[in-house]
Motif scaffolding. Sequence first.
Motif, PDB file in Angstrom:
ATOM      1  N   TYR A  61       0.843  -1.195   0.000  1.00  0.00           N
ATOM      2  CA  TYR A  61       0.000   0.000   0.000  1.00  0.00           C
ATOM      3  C   TYR A  61       0.881   1.248   0.000  1.00  0.00           C
ATOM      4  CZ  TYR A  61       1.077   0.669   4.989  1.00  0.00           C
ATOM      5  OH  TYR A  61       1.721   0.890   6.179  1.00  0.00           O
ATOM      6  N   ASP A  62       0.269   2.410  -0.098  1.00  0.00           N
ATOM      7  CA  ASP A  62       0.978   3.681  -0.144  1.00  0.00           C
ATOM      8  C   ASP A  62       1.294   4.127   1.278  1.00  0.00           C
ATOM      9  OD1 ASP A  62       2.127   6.068  -0.872  1.00  0.00           O
ATOM     10  OD2 ASP A  62       0.220   7.075  -1.316  1.00  0.00           O
ATOM     11  N   GLY A  63       2.392   3.627   1.806  1.00  0.00           N
ATOM     12  CA  GLY A  63       2.776   3.962   3.167  1.00  0.00           C
ATOM     13  C   GLY A  63       4.187   3.536   3.462  1.00  0.00           C
ATOM     14  N   GLU A  64       4.611   3.765   4.702  1.00  0.00           N
ATOM     15  CA  GLU A  64       5.960   3.420   5.154  1.00  0.00           C
ATOM     16  C   GLU A  64       5.840   2.701   6.498  1.00  0.00           C
ATOM     17  OE1 GLU A  64       8.064   7.145   5.124  1.00  0.00           O
ATOM     18  OE2 GLU A  64       7.940   7.331   2.936  1.00  0.00           O
ATOM     19  N   PRO A  65       5.437   1.428   6.464  1.00  0.00           N
ATOM     20  CA  PRO A  65       5.235   0.672   7.708  1.00  0.00           C
ATOM     21  C   PRO A  65       6.551   0.447   8.434  1.00  0.00           C
ATOM     22  CG  PRO A  65       5.133  -0.792   5.813  1.00  0.00           C
ATOM     23  CD  PRO A  65       5.218   0.601   5.264  1.00  0.00           C
ATOM     24  N   ASN A  66       6.585   0.829   9.702  1.00  0.00           N
ATOM     25  CA  ASN A  66       7.829   0.752  10.472  1.00  0.00           C
ATOM     26  C   ASN A  66       7.757  -0.265  11.609  1.00  0.00           C
ATOM     27  OD1 ASN A  66      10.300   3.081  10.622  1.00  0.00           O
ATOM     28  ND2 ASN A  66      10.176   1.658  12.319  1.00  0.00           N
ATOM     29  N   ILE A  70       0.362  -7.500  16.919  1.00  0.00           N
ATOM     30  CA  ILE A  70      -0.886  -8.243  16.783  1.00  0.00           C
ATOM     31  C   ILE A  70      -1.584  -8.272  18.139  1.00  0.00           C
ATOM     32  CG2 ILE A  70      -1.918 -10.453  16.147  1.00  0.00           C
ATOM     33  CD1 ILE A  70       0.518 -10.919  14.340  1.00  0.00           C
ATOM     34  N   ARG A  71      -2.803  -7.759  18.161  1.00  0.00           N
ATOM     35  CA  ARG A  71      -3.570  -7.670  19.405  1.00  0.00           C
ATOM     36  C   ARG A  71      -4.123  -9.038  19.786  1.00  0.00           C
ATOM     37  NH1 ARG A  71      -8.137  -3.170  19.241  1.00  0.00           N
ATOM     38  NH2 ARG A  71      -9.178  -4.848  18.112  1.00  0.00           N
ATOM     39  N   ASN A  72      -4.630  -9.147  21.008  1.00  0.00           N
ATOM     40  CA  ASN A  72      -5.097 -10.416  21.536  1.00  0.00           C
ATOM     41  C   ASN A  72      -6.208 -11.051  20.700  1.00  0.00           C
ATOM     42  OD1 ASN A  72      -5.010 -12.429  23.636  1.00  0.00           O
ATOM     43  ND2 ASN A  72      -7.012 -11.685  24.268  1.00  0.00           N
ATOM     44  N   ASP A  73      -7.006 -10.223  20.039  1.00  0.00           N
ATOM     45  CA  ASP A  73      -8.095 -10.750  19.223  1.00  0.00           C
ATOM     46  C   ASP A  73      -7.639 -11.079  17.807  1.00  0.00           C
ATOM     47  OD1 ASP A  73      -7.659  -8.185  18.387  1.00  0.00           O
ATOM     48  OD2 ASP A  73      -9.713  -7.476  18.649  1.00  0.00           O
ATOM     49  N   GLY A  74      -6.326 -10.988  17.549  1.00  0.00           N
ATOM     50  CA  GLY A  74      -5.787 -11.302  16.238  1.00  0.00           C
ATOM     51  C   GLY A  74      -5.742 -10.127  15.291  1.00  0.00           C
ATOM     52  N   GLU A  75      -6.286  -8.976  15.696  1.00  0.00           N
ATOM     53  CA  GLU A  75      -6.250  -7.794  14.833  1.00  0.00           C
ATOM     54  C   GLU A  75      -4.815  -7.278  14.739  1.00  0.00           C
ATOM     55  OE1 GLU A  75      -9.069  -6.333  13.167  1.00  0.00           O
ATOM     56  OE2 GLU A  75      -9.744  -8.343  13.726  1.00  0.00           O
ATOM     57  N   ILE A  76      -4.439  -6.803  13.553  1.00  0.00           N
ATOM     58  CA  ILE A  76      -3.056  -6.407  13.284  1.00  0.00           C
ATOM     59  C   ILE A  76      -2.988  -4.901  13.091  1.00  0.00           C
ATOM     60  CG2 ILE A  76      -1.084  -6.717  11.742  1.00  0.00           C
ATOM     61  CD1 ILE A  76      -2.190  -9.464  11.029  1.00  0.00           C
ATOM     62  N   PHE A  77      -2.012  -4.284  13.747  1.00  0.00           N
ATOM     63  CA  PHE A  77      -1.851  -2.832  13.693  1.00  0.00           C
ATOM     64  C   PHE A  77      -0.420  -2.480  13.294  1.00  0.00           C
ATOM     65  CE2 PHE A  77      -5.382  -3.765  16.409  1.00  0.00           C
ATOM     66  CZ  PHE A  77      -6.329  -2.821  16.061  1.00  0.00           C
ATOM     67  N   ILE A  78      -0.283  -1.359  12.594  1.00  0.00           N
ATOM     68  CA  ILE A  78       0.989  -0.938  12.019  1.00  0.00           C
ATOM     69  C   ILE A  78       1.301   0.480  12.471  1.00  0.00           C
ATOM     70  CG2 ILE A  78       2.211  -0.454   9.854  1.00  0.00           C
ATOM     71  CD1 ILE A  78       0.105  -2.371   8.517  1.00  0.00           C
ATOM     72  N   ALA A  79       2.549   0.716  12.884  1.00  0.00           N
ATOM     73  CA  ALA A  79       3.047   2.076  13.077  1.00  0.00           C
ATOM     74  C   ALA A  79       3.673   2.513  11.754  1.00  0.00           C
ATOM     75  CB  ALA A  79       4.071   2.126  14.209  1.00  0.00           C
ATOM     76  N   ASP A  80       3.023   3.444  11.084  1.00  0.00           N
ATOM     77  CA  ASP A  80       3.420   3.862   9.750  1.00  0.00           C
ATOM     78  C   ASP A  80       4.023   5.261   9.827  1.00  0.00           C
ATOM     79  OD1 ASP A  80       2.974   5.273   7.093  1.00  0.00           O
ATOM     80  OD2 ASP A  80       2.342   3.244   6.536  1.00  0.00           O
ATOM     81  N   TYR A  81       5.243   5.403   9.337  1.00  0.00           N
ATOM     82  CA  TYR A  81       5.955   6.677   9.442  1.00  0.00           C
ATOM     83  C   TYR A  81       5.215   7.792   8.707  1.00  0.00           C
ATOM     84  CZ  TYR A  81       9.866   9.958   9.583  1.00  0.00           C
ATOM     85  OH  TYR A  81      10.645  11.060   9.802  1.00  0.00           O
ATOM     86  N   ALA A  82       4.573   7.471   7.608  1.00  0.00           N
ATOM     87  CA  ALA A  82       3.917   8.494   6.786  1.00  0.00           C
ATOM     88  C   ALA A  82       2.464   8.731   7.169  1.00  0.00           C
ATOM     89  CB  ALA A  82       4.000   8.098   5.309  1.00  0.00           C
ATOM     90  N   ASN A  83       1.802   7.712   7.751  1.00  0.00           N
ATOM     91  CA  ASN A  83       0.351   7.788   7.895  1.00  0.00           C
ATOM     92  C   ASN A  83      -0.177   7.679   9.309  1.00  0.00           C
ATOM     93  OD1 ASN A  83      -0.247   7.874   4.993  1.00  0.00           O
ATOM     94  ND2 ASN A  83       0.529   5.777   4.962  1.00  0.00           N
ATOM     95  N   GLY A  84       0.652   7.368  10.289  1.00  0.00           N
ATOM     96  CA  GLY A  84       0.173   7.196  11.656  1.00  0.00           C
ATOM     97  C   GLY A  84      -0.030   5.725  11.987  1.00  0.00           C
TER      98      GLY A  84
END
Length: 288
Positions: A61-66, A70-84
């Motif tokens: 995707y159009d971003g810079e994942p840094n 993975i949360r307890n419910d399996g949901e995945i989160f990314i700290a992205d330098y460009a997008n938050g």
Amino acid sequence: HLRRNARSAWADASREGVKLDGFLEGPSFDREGNLYIVDIPFGRILRLSADGSDWSVVAEYDGEPNGLKIRNDGEIFIADYANGIMHLDPKSGAVTPYIARAKMESFKGCNDLVFARDGALYFTDQGLTGMHDPTGRVYRRNTDGRLECMIDTIPSPNGLVPNLDESLLYIAVTRANQVWRMPLPKEGGTFKVGIFVQLSGGFSGPDGMALDSDGNLAVCHAGNGCVWIFNPRGEPLYRVNSCEGLTTTNCAYGGPDGKTLFITESDSNTILRAEMPVAGKIMYSHMD
């Protein structure tokens, strides 16, 4: 087969326009033992199967994942330098905004994130801060959705992880070559932030971190080609030396018994493994 040998906006800005195969960071395991990795310059989320036989691209995707967690419910989160802070759907590959701003203000450049047991999300906002501009920040998104800036005077906050009882937060402060300790009092607020360990040498500083089940802290020393293991008193127990390049950026415990330390080495774009005497702490939180 996933190496790019190409330029990108991130490479042009941070690596003076050289062609890169990628720049791997943010290792994190799901419940099935698959290893997720981010590729910053090409906006990719990669996955290595639990048996180590198959690499795949989960998202591009159009971003810079840094960073990735993975949360307890399996949901995945990314700290992205460009997008938050972003959310990843691993089935569809969709990456969507989760926390794009702090009120009206954009972030400087988010670096890493971690979930506490109660589901609170902590993340670093690093940007280009450093000794010349000690204005990096650590945020906490509470389970009620409230976002608070806990500290805004850090010269380059990077990886972060709570200690065993979550009474404090360890913060890698890259440009100062330090790891800080920030108490997490039950009544809230920030006070008595101090230095946990002072590192020396290397071309960069501490980057990603992980905790083992004894409370020992693994600190990736980017630019020094190693991972340090410190006990809760800040005493060095081990030094794991890279067998590839010097840019040891992040790590995660995994393997059948949880005693294998998986390390991203971003110069060579390889994943290193080291067998450790103590298993990693399971970093799962309760669901929101």
